[in-house]
Motif scaffolding. Structure first.
Motif, PDB file in Angstrom:
ATOM      1  N   GLU A  90       0.822  -1.211   0.000  1.00 54.26           N
ATOM      2  CA  GLU A  90       0.000   0.000   0.000  1.00 54.26           C
ATOM      3  C   GLU A  90       0.855   1.259   0.000  1.00 54.26           C
ATOM      4  O   GLU A  90       0.504   2.254  -0.629  1.00 54.26           O
ATOM      5  N   THR A  91       1.985   1.211   0.688  1.00 58.46           N
ATOM      6  CA  THR A  91       2.856   2.391   0.757  1.00 58.46           C
ATOM      7  C   THR A  91       3.510   2.702  -0.582  1.00 58.46           C
ATOM      8  O   THR A  91       3.975   3.822  -0.803  1.00 58.46           O
ATOM      9  N   VAL A  96       3.610   3.822  -8.233  1.00 59.79           N
ATOM     10  CA  VAL A  96       3.430   2.861  -9.323  1.00 59.79           C
ATOM     11  C   VAL A  96       2.477   3.456 -10.353  1.00 59.79           C
ATOM     12  O   VAL A  96       1.363   3.859 -10.017  1.00 59.79           O
ATOM     13  N   HIS A  97       2.914   3.505 -11.608  1.00 61.29           N
ATOM     14  CA  HIS A  97       2.127   4.146 -12.659  1.00 61.29           C
ATOM     15  C   HIS A  97       1.999   3.228 -13.873  1.00 61.29           C
ATOM     16  O   HIS A  97       2.862   2.375 -14.119  1.00 61.29           O
ATOM     17  N   GLY A 209       4.060  11.306  -7.626  1.00 60.96           N
ATOM     18  CA  GLY A 209       4.768  10.140  -7.109  1.00 60.96           C
ATOM     19  C   GLY A 209       6.139   9.963  -7.731  1.00 60.96           C
ATOM     20  O   GLY A 209       6.516   8.855  -8.119  1.00 60.96           O
ATOM     21  N   VAL A 210       6.900  11.059  -7.837  1.00 64.68           N
ATOM     22  CA  VAL A 210       8.248  11.020  -8.409  1.00 64.68           C
ATOM     23  C   VAL A 210       9.264  10.802  -7.288  1.00 64.68           C
ATOM     24  O   VAL A 210       9.227  11.494  -6.269  1.00 64.68           O
ATOM     25  N   LYS A 287      13.110  17.772   0.917  1.00 64.89           N
ATOM     26  CA  LYS A 287      13.261  16.784   1.988  1.00 64.89           C
ATOM     27  C   LYS A 287      11.998  15.954   2.218  1.00 64.89           C
ATOM     28  O   LYS A 287      12.060  14.850   2.784  1.00 64.89           O
ATOM     29  N   LYS A 288      10.838  16.470   1.788  1.00 65.78           N
ATOM     30  CA  LYS A 288       9.588  15.734   1.999  1.00 65.78           C
ATOM     31  C   LYS A 288       9.265  14.777   0.861  1.00 65.78           C
ATOM     32  O   LYS A 288       8.250  14.078   0.908  1.00 65.78           O
ATOM     33  N   ILE A 289      10.105  14.765  -0.153  1.00 71.37           N
ATOM     34  CA  ILE A 289       9.901  13.864  -1.292  1.00 71.37           C
ATOM     35  C   ILE A 289      10.707  12.590  -1.077  1.00 71.37           C
ATOM     36  O   ILE A 289      11.830  12.620  -0.562  1.00 71.37           O
ATOM     37  N   ARG A 290      10.137  11.476  -1.446  1.00 73.73           N
ATOM     38  CA  ARG A 290      10.854  10.199  -1.332  1.00 73.73           C
ATOM     39  C   ARG A 290      12.172  10.303  -2.098  1.00 73.73           C
ATOM     40  O   ARG A 290      12.181  10.620  -3.292  1.00 73.73           O
TER      41      ARG A 290
END
Length: 359
Positions: A90-91, A96-97, A209-210, A287-290
């Motif tokens: 789920e995380t 996933v695209h 979701g990058v 910093k808040k982006i994966r």
């Protein structure tokens, strides 16, 4: 009876013209109160009806537009997710695209999930070499410094349109794969509009979701030497009149390495601080982006770092390779013409450790 008769006679005896005048006067005074208010009310009612119809039509049109937008958004979501992978945690779902390009059909690759990524770096930090390593993977397509072209980074709209085209797999470049693309991205220098619009770009990265791969260089003095040497070759074109930022042959690398820059020691510390701050600002802004943070020196000395990148992108492990040949391979002192001055300038400062760099 006679009184009544006389009374009646007196009323009859009124002059005809007076009666007529009274009648006319009464008629004139009563006509406006009967006709014109009625006409006014009819006109007001008609106007109100027209206004109501107009407002209603606008409402229908607006609702139709909103419905159309909602329908478009639904279609886009359906287009991007035609397949289901119950095994995806789920995380990981936001990353996933399933893009559906406008210029071709993915066919058998349509249900291959695609990860979006961006390599964030600075010039002469090994990002060109690193990107060729990633592109040697059969499922990775990294499309180079797309935003080196100024028009593509002129404003946020131009940036997002370019990114949308890239992540929809409609960007045509030599990075295209024969195998199913499972990760698509680009190489983006921090000074190519990235920091100027960092808030909007961070929102875009988060929304789409990058995932980010920071590739930085610890030894900023080595980076500065590489910048000066590259600038020199851009002007002199040492290899048969052609400028080459990267080379694939040892002989070509040796030619370029012969140039030893003379560094302006008065501005050296300011230059190192500027580079240090740019890298630090980049890390803070996103910093808040994966993300994953890599240093060029670590990747060179420890190739297991590349395995960490593949794990980060959730891709099958493969041996990655590059044709790039390193240009500066000697001790740092052997690549700087005024080494003594540089050494005296940096000794005793926070950048003293850079003097011991070799590669």
């Amino acid at each position: 009876m006679e009184g009544v008769g006389r009374e009646h006679d007196s009323s009859v005896a009124l002059p005809v013209e007076d009666f007529g005048a009274a009648k006319d006067t009464t008629s004139v005074s009563t006509k406006p109160t009967r006709r014109y208010p009625l006409a006014s009310w009819v006109a007001i009612l008609a106007l109100a009806t027209l206004v109501g119809v107009y407002i209603f039509s606008l409402s229908l049109k607006q609702n139709g537009m909103l419905f159309g937008l909602r329908q478009t958004n639904m279609i886009e979501k359906e287009r991007e997710q035609p397949c289901h992978h119950p095994g995806v945690p789920e995380t990981e779902i936001p990353y996933v695209h399933f893009p559906t390009p406008n210029t071709y059909s993915r066919k058998e690759c349509a249900c291959t999930p695609v990860r979006f990524f961006a390599i964030l770096s600075m010039q002469r930090s090994g990002s060109g070499w690193f990107e060729t390593l990633l592109n040697s993977h059969e499922n990775i397509s990294s499309n180079g410094e797309i935003f080196s072209v100024k028009d593509r980074r002129s404003n946020v709209t131009a940036i997002t349109q370019t990114l949308n085209k890239l992540y929809n797999l409609d960007w045509v470049s030599s990075a295209a794969k024969n195998e199913c693309t499972a990760a698509v991205g680009l190489k983006w220098m921090l000074n190519q509009g990235l920091m100027k619009h960092h808030q909007e770009i961070a929102e875009y990265f988060n929304r789409r979701g990058v995932s980010l791969i920071f590739l930085l260089r610890r030894n900023l003095l080595q980076r500065y030497v590489s910048i000066l040497a590259n600038d020199y070759d851009r002007n002199t074109k040492q290899l048969n009149g052609t400028h080459k930022a990267h080379v694939h042959h040892r002989g070509q690398a040796d030619v370029l390495a012969q140039y030893k820059p003379t560094i302006d020691t008065k501005s050296l510390i300011a230059e190192l601080k500027r580079s240090d701050k740019l890298a630090a600002d980049g890390l803070v802004s996103f910093k808040k982006i994966r993300s994953i943070v890599l240093y060029y020196e670590d990747v060179v000395s420890n190739r297991t770092k590349l395995t960490d990148v593949l794990d980060f992108l959730k891709l099958p492990k493969m041996k990655l390779s590059s044709r790039h040949v390193k240009i500066h391979t000697k001790r740092l002192r052997d690549h700087i013409d005024n080494w003594t001055d540089v050494s005296n300038t940096l000794n005793g400062t926070q950048y003293q450790s850079f003097l011991n760099g070799r590669r």
